[in-house]
Design an enzyme around this catalytic site. Sequence first.
Site, PDB file in Angstrom:
ATOM      1  N   LYS A  69      -8.304  -9.712   2.652  1.00 45.78           N
ATOM      2  CA  LYS A  69      -8.798  -8.443   3.192  1.00 45.78           C
ATOM      3  C   LYS A  69     -10.157  -8.674   3.851  1.00 45.78           C
ATOM      4  CE  LYS A  69      -9.657  -3.681   1.539  1.00 45.78           C
ATOM      5  NZ  LYS A  69      -9.578  -2.822   0.323  1.00 45.78           N
ATOM      6  N   SER A 143      -6.823   1.018   0.653  1.00 48.95           N
ATOM      7  CA  SER A 143      -7.393   0.555   1.903  1.00 48.95           C
ATOM      8  C   SER A 143      -6.892  -0.824   2.304  1.00 48.95           C
ATOM      9  CB  SER A 143      -8.926   0.542   1.787  1.00 48.95           C
ATOM     10  OG  SER A 143      -9.350  -0.310   0.742  1.00 48.95           O
ATOM     11  N   SER A 167      -6.904   1.000  -4.142  1.00 46.68           N
ATOM     12  CA  SER A 167      -6.548   0.246  -2.939  1.00 46.68           C
ATOM     13  C   SER A 167      -5.735  -1.015  -3.207  1.00 46.68           C
ATOM     14  CB  SER A 167      -7.827  -0.133  -2.172  1.00 46.68           C
ATOM     15  OG  SER A 167      -8.519   1.021  -1.754  1.00 46.68           O
TER      16      SER A 167
END
Length: 562
Positions: A69, A143, A167
């Site tokens: 990420k 996210s 997330s």
Amino acid sequence: MNISNLLQDYQSGASTPERVISRILERLDAYPGVWISRFSDDMLMARARDLQARGPQGLPLYGIPFAVKDNIDVLGLPTTAACPAFSYRPTKDATVVFRLLEAGAICLGKTNLDQFATGLVGTRSPHGVPENPYGKDFIPGGSSCGSAVAVARDLAAFSLGTDTAGSGRIPAAFNNLFGWKPTRGTVSTHGVVPACRTLDCVSVFANSAGDLQIISQVISGFDPADSFSRPGTFLPARRVRRIGIPRASQLVFFGDADYASLWETKIKNLRSEGFEIIERDFQPFLDAARLLYEGPWLTERYLATRELLNSRPEVFHPVTRQIIQKGKEGSAVMAFEAQYQLADLKRQSEAAWESVDVICTPTAGTIHRVSEVEADPIRLNSNLGTYTNFLNLLDLCAVAAPAGFRKDGMPFGVTYIAPAFMDRSLLAFAGAAWDQEGTLDLAVCGAHMTGLPLNSQLTSRGAIFVREARTSHEYRMVALDEKRPGLFRVRENGTSLPMEIWRLPLTEVGSFLAGIPSPLGLGRVRLEGGGDVCGFLCEVSETPNKPDISDFAGWRSYLNRS
């Protein structure tokens, strides 16, 4: 693509890291919105060739491709948090990335996210929305949207996300993956762009709980560079028998009849598998969840971005800016009031653990279409956090797991929750409770047990730890040599001896048994309390001249003898 399959292919010579990376490169850029940046084809192939030249010895993640990420530092790539104006070039890898690379994994690149990790939807990025593999009109979850889709699309064997409010779990549910949110502070956040620094966790997406177990052994551990890292280790895995669930009146599915039905089916299946299901008062958890975006923890998000937000607010995604700007309103009075309220709720929530081993909830009450989220971004996002927002506030760990599909093909998932440091029990249970079809439960009593030299022969084949167990009181054990015990059944003077039960995919049983030398073979081992299980037994004819070690109460105790 999962870790156990890749490691087996490498070991057998059926594949190599170079071949795997070459195949991935053919489709790495086929799905828009997944990547923000990645290493060049030449660099990835060079990494694969370097690993092949070194060989797999001592590398538990040898040749395993993974994604990161883009709020986690990777040396050689910019960190942007999905905000180009925020971009910087890190001078070293985040601790978690460094540990994975040292274990032989191959980092492919950086994935898309809800900007500054603020959102559960996956739609708040200037780089677009990664397409959900199960329905292009539906959100991928956030996210950590790009990280989840990368694994769901078989572009990576696993990926790193972060999880402050859900997330690492919501995207797992919406992409039919397993997602591990570790106990806060057990996986270093050094080199991670903070959202709420006191709550942030690095999370992991994978195709199986077995893969998560392998990764957890590599990335966990105290990091003095991380001010919020916690010393100590995970507690030993223990058997899960009692599962707590929210009261029916406290469950919300936002009108999604399919999700409600899938939840009922999952609980029915857990009961049929012998687990005791106990309804518990879930209100303290729900009240704690509301604190995350209604209390001073929103000010932490503002602190992480205030310099850029105050000087260039126009570079923020409009919804992200709207949310984070509210953090300016925080005060010391609000902070202490919320801390007191959280302490009260945490104390109230402790009652839920008095009679259960884990708690199970839906991961989300429903899934939304992209168009619905764009029309009502804050309310629908808030709905998705119903079963996730409280975890880090209450210092719990969690594993999200697949649990079926709606009639339109969209995935449904559940989350298993446990108190801090119970991650090993949770990972073992999540895998064992997911799917018992196509597997063999196997009892081991020697070097294949957790932490002993041959345990990797199980974990590399995707085996999942189920529980500790004991034989009935009719067995003896000898030391065949300093590496192997021999368990055998006797008519008299027997005793009960400790074992571990592992769940092995049937497709892996043949290759595993092929490596077991004589005089050991597979048979049925009777269990203390009744029942039996497949396990290793020794030919009795081979035992008379071997030292009897039954009085040591197990192989592990024998190895630890003074």
